[in-house]
Design a protein around this motif. Structure first.
Motif, PDB file in Angstrom:
ATOM      1  N   GLY A 269     -10.417  14.809  49.507  1.00 13.27           N
ATOM      2  CA  GLY A 269     -11.669  14.064  49.532  1.00 13.27           C
ATOM      3  C   GLY A 269     -11.811  13.263  50.816  1.00 13.27           C
ATOM      4  N   ASN A 270     -12.680  12.269  50.796  1.00 14.39           N
ATOM      5  CA  ASN A 270     -12.923  11.408  51.952  1.00 14.39           C
ATOM      6  C   ASN A 270     -12.028  10.175  51.843  1.00 14.39           C
ATOM      7  OD1 ASN A 270     -13.861   9.667  53.938  1.00 14.39           O
ATOM      8  ND2 ASN A 270     -16.026   9.926  53.427  1.00 14.39           N
ATOM      9  N   THR A 271     -11.011  10.109  52.681  1.00 16.80           N
ATOM     10  CA  THR A 271     -10.034   9.016  52.613  1.00 16.80           C
ATOM     11  C   THR A 271     -10.316   7.915  53.640  1.00 16.80           C
ATOM     12  OG1 THR A 271      -8.506  10.203  54.084  1.00 16.80           O
ATOM     13  CG2 THR A 271      -8.262  10.546  51.721  1.00 16.80           C
ATOM     14  N   GLY A 272     -11.527   7.875  54.188  1.00 18.74           N
ATOM     15  CA  GLY A 272     -11.928   6.792  55.074  1.00 18.74           C
ATOM     16  C   GLY A 272     -11.088   6.706  56.332  1.00 18.74           C
ATOM     17  N   CYS A 273     -10.623   5.494  56.638  1.00 13.81           N
ATOM     18  CA  CYS A 273      -9.877   5.275  57.882  1.00 13.81           C
ATOM     19  C   CYS A 273      -8.546   6.002  57.905  1.00 13.81           C
ATOM     20  CB  CYS A 273      -9.660   3.780  58.103  1.00 13.81           C
ATOM     21  SG  CYS A 273      -8.719   2.952  56.800  1.00 13.81           S
ATOM     22  N   SER A 274      -8.074   6.482  56.759  1.00 16.30           N
ATOM     23  CA  SER A 274      -6.797   7.207  56.691  1.00 16.30           C
ATOM     24  C   SER A 274      -6.947   8.703  56.940  1.00 16.30           C
ATOM     25  CB  SER A 274      -6.144   7.017  55.316  1.00 16.30           C
ATOM     26  OG  SER A 274      -5.774   5.676  55.102  1.00 16.30           O
ATOM     27  N   SER A 275      -8.175   9.201  57.050  1.00 17.55           N
ATOM     28  CA  SER A 275      -8.368  10.650  57.000  1.00 17.55           C
ATOM     29  C   SER A 275      -7.742  11.389  58.173  1.00 17.55           C
ATOM     30  CB  SER A 275      -9.862  10.989  56.881  1.00 17.55           C
ATOM     31  OG  SER A 275     -10.552  10.758  58.097  1.00 17.55           O
ATOM     32  N   ILE A 276      -7.821  10.844  59.385  1.00 19.29           N
ATOM     33  CA  ILE A 276      -7.253  11.543  60.542  1.00 19.29           C
ATOM     34  C   ILE A 276      -5.722  11.568  60.486  1.00 19.29           C
ATOM     35  CG2 ILE A 276      -6.987  11.499  63.047  1.00 19.29           C
ATOM     36  CD1 ILE A 276      -9.897  10.605  63.242  1.00 19.29           C
ATOM     37  N   PRO A 277      -5.040  10.421  60.314  1.00 20.76           N
ATOM     38  CA  PRO A 277      -3.574  10.504  60.228  1.00 20.76           C
ATOM     39  C   PRO A 277      -3.089  11.315  59.033  1.00 20.76           C
ATOM     40  CG  PRO A 277      -4.357   8.271  59.745  1.00 20.76           C
ATOM     41  CD  PRO A 277      -5.519   9.029  60.295  1.00 20.76           C
ATOM     42  N   LEU A 278      -3.826  11.296  57.909  1.00 15.64           N
ATOM     43  CA  LEU A 278      -3.459  12.132  56.767  1.00 15.64           C
ATOM     44  C   LEU A 278      -3.573  13.603  57.136  1.00 15.64           C
ATOM     45  CD1 LEU A 278      -2.783  12.636  53.767  1.00 15.64           C
ATOM     46  CD2 LEU A 278      -5.235  12.391  53.275  1.00 15.64           C
ATOM     47  N   LEU A 279      -4.637  13.973  57.832  1.00 15.54           N
ATOM     48  CA  LEU A 279      -4.808  15.355  58.273  1.00 15.54           C
ATOM     49  C   LEU A 279      -3.644  15.787  59.155  1.00 15.54           C
ATOM     50  CD1 LEU A 279      -6.582  17.939  58.599  1.00 15.54           C
ATOM     51  CD2 LEU A 279      -7.637  16.799  60.582  1.00 15.54           C
ATOM     52  N   LEU A 280      -3.228  14.915  60.070  1.00 19.75           N
ATOM     53  CA  LEU A 280      -2.118  15.242  60.971  1.00 19.75           C
ATOM     54  C   LEU A 280      -0.809  15.439  60.201  1.00 19.75           C
ATOM     55  CD1 LEU A 280      -2.959  12.721  63.840  1.00 19.75           C
ATOM     56  CD2 LEU A 280      -3.315  15.205  63.869  1.00 19.75           C
ATOM     57  N   CYS A 281      -0.555  14.567  59.232  1.00 15.44           N
ATOM     58  CA  CYS A 281       0.651  14.717  58.407  1.00 15.44           C
ATOM     59  C   CYS A 281       0.591  15.998  57.586  1.00 15.44           C
ATOM     60  CB  CYS A 281       0.814  13.511  57.485  1.00 15.44           C
ATOM     61  SG  CYS A 281       1.312  12.000  58.320  1.00 15.44           S
ATOM     62  N   ASP A 282      -0.577  16.344  57.121  1.00 10.96           N
ATOM     63  CA  ASP A 282      -0.764  17.552  56.326  1.00 10.96           C
ATOM     64  C   ASP A 282      -0.522  18.795  57.170  1.00 10.96           C
ATOM     65  OD1 ASP A 282      -1.278  18.201  53.663  1.00 10.96           O
ATOM     66  OD2 ASP A 282      -3.351  18.746  54.076  1.00 10.96           O
ATOM     67  N   LEU A 283      -0.952  18.749  58.429  1.00 11.03           N
ATOM     68  CA  LEU A 283      -0.815  19.893  59.324  1.00 11.03           C
ATOM     69  C   LEU A 283       0.611  20.083  59.833  1.00 11.03           C
ATOM     70  CD1 LEU A 283      -4.003  19.497  61.551  1.00 11.03           C
ATOM     71  CD2 LEU A 283      -3.590  21.327  59.897  1.00 11.03           C
TER      72      LEU A 283
END
Length: 325
Positions: A269-283
């Motif tokens: 979903g939309n995790t706000g200010c966490s979305s970019i670092p979460l995406l990087l950890c996921d990748l």
């Protein structure tokens, strides 16, 4: 505004997920099924994570920071800066960053500051950390991001069901890399995303949609120009994960490929200010993909604001999200 800050690097990034993973289809009991499916189709989100009742953004950030400190085997006394990025801080005063400094057992000499910029907050957090390092004030800074928006969601607003609550921790330190940063803001549209006192989250979706498409492209081009990069030079564009259609439109306008513009809205979903670092950890947390040396981060939203950072991730430690289901 755009600038390059040298001798700074993102050393490591971690993400922490609360226990509650929820299917958006479960909201069909509260809203008409067609409306729920419309949100899923337009946003790309199918699941969200939500904090336990009573958990605050600072709690989630504490868990993310503890995980990063443990994985990196960080000497807590070496951390001399803490930036807490959130639109849901504990109270009006003092800064929640001060509370986290104490909870994490950091030195009382630690510089602490809150940043309230919602979706663009991660870009501002990295800028603040880089500036402290550049001026010689700090050497190792934790940038902690989280939003716990459930108390501010209108139970009658189907458009808010894709809101998700996670936390990320990023260690920014002195190093041999750099960050090229671009930021812009348009306060004439400040009321298009807001939470008034004693009120609920309001968002003018169409205005934000248009703003994101137009300004994200401009911001990305700004950092590319300052780096003297062409599209073929860019290995990754990690955008704020709010809407898959915005990301697709920006990618197409830049004549780039889907591989360079990854998304993970479906699972988080939309995790706000966490979305970019979460995406990087996921990748990159599972080390199955080569980490990019020419990467761009881009976020847009509350303010209305937009910002991008060009940097090198080839030596960054990424850790897979904790509690991923």
């Amino acid at each position: 505004m755009k600038t390059t800050i040298r001798n700074v690097e993102i050393k490591s990034v971690a993400a922490w997920l609360p226990a509650n993973k929820i299917s958006l289809l479960s909201f069909c009991g509260s809203f008409p099924e067609k409306q729920v499916r419309d949100v899923i189709r337009s946003s790309g989100a199918e699941y969200v994570y939500r904090a336990e009742e009573g958990q605050k953004a600072s709690d989630l950030c504490f868990y993310a920071a503890e995980h990063l400190i443990e994985r990196d085997n960080i000497d807590r006394s070496s951390i001399d800066g803490l930036v807490f990025v959130s639109s849901t801080r504990e109270w009006i005063i003092p800064d929640t960053a001060v509370l986290l400094q104490h909870r994490l057992g950091l030195s009382t000499e630690t510089v602490c500051q809150d940043i309230n910029y919602g979706c663009t907050g991660y870009i501002y957090g990295l800028l603040q950390a880089s500036a402290w390092i550049n001026c010689g004030m700090c050497r190792n800074i934790l940038v902690l991001c989280s939003e716990v928006l459930t108390p501010y969601l209108d139970s009658h607003a189907v458009g808010s069901i894709e809101t998700s609550e996670v936390a990320t921790a990023t260690l920014v330190a002195q190093g041999d890399s750099h960050m090229t940063i671009h930021l812009s803001s348009n306060g004439s549209k400040a009321d298009r995303i807001m939470i008034p006192y004693n009120g609920y989250l309001y968002q003018d979706g169409m205005t934000v949609f248009t703003y994101g498409i137009v300004n994200a492209k401009i911001s990305i081009l700004n950092v590319m120009e300052k780096e003297s990069w062409e599209e073929k030079d860019v290995e990754l564009v990690a955008m704020h994960q709010s809407n898959q259609m915005i990301i697709k439109n920006v990618r197409m306008s830049l004549k780039s490929t889907p591989e360079k513009f990854p998304t993970n809205m479906k699972e988080y979903g939309n995790t706000g200010c966490s979305s970019i670092p979460l995406l990087l950890c996921d990748l990159y947390g599972d080390k199955q993909m080569s980490q990019p040396s020419r990467a761009i981060l881009c976020a847009f939203g509350v303010g209305l604001t937009c910002g991008s950072i060009a940097t090198n991730f080839s030596k960054t430690h990424f850790y897979a999200p904790v509690n991923k289901k």
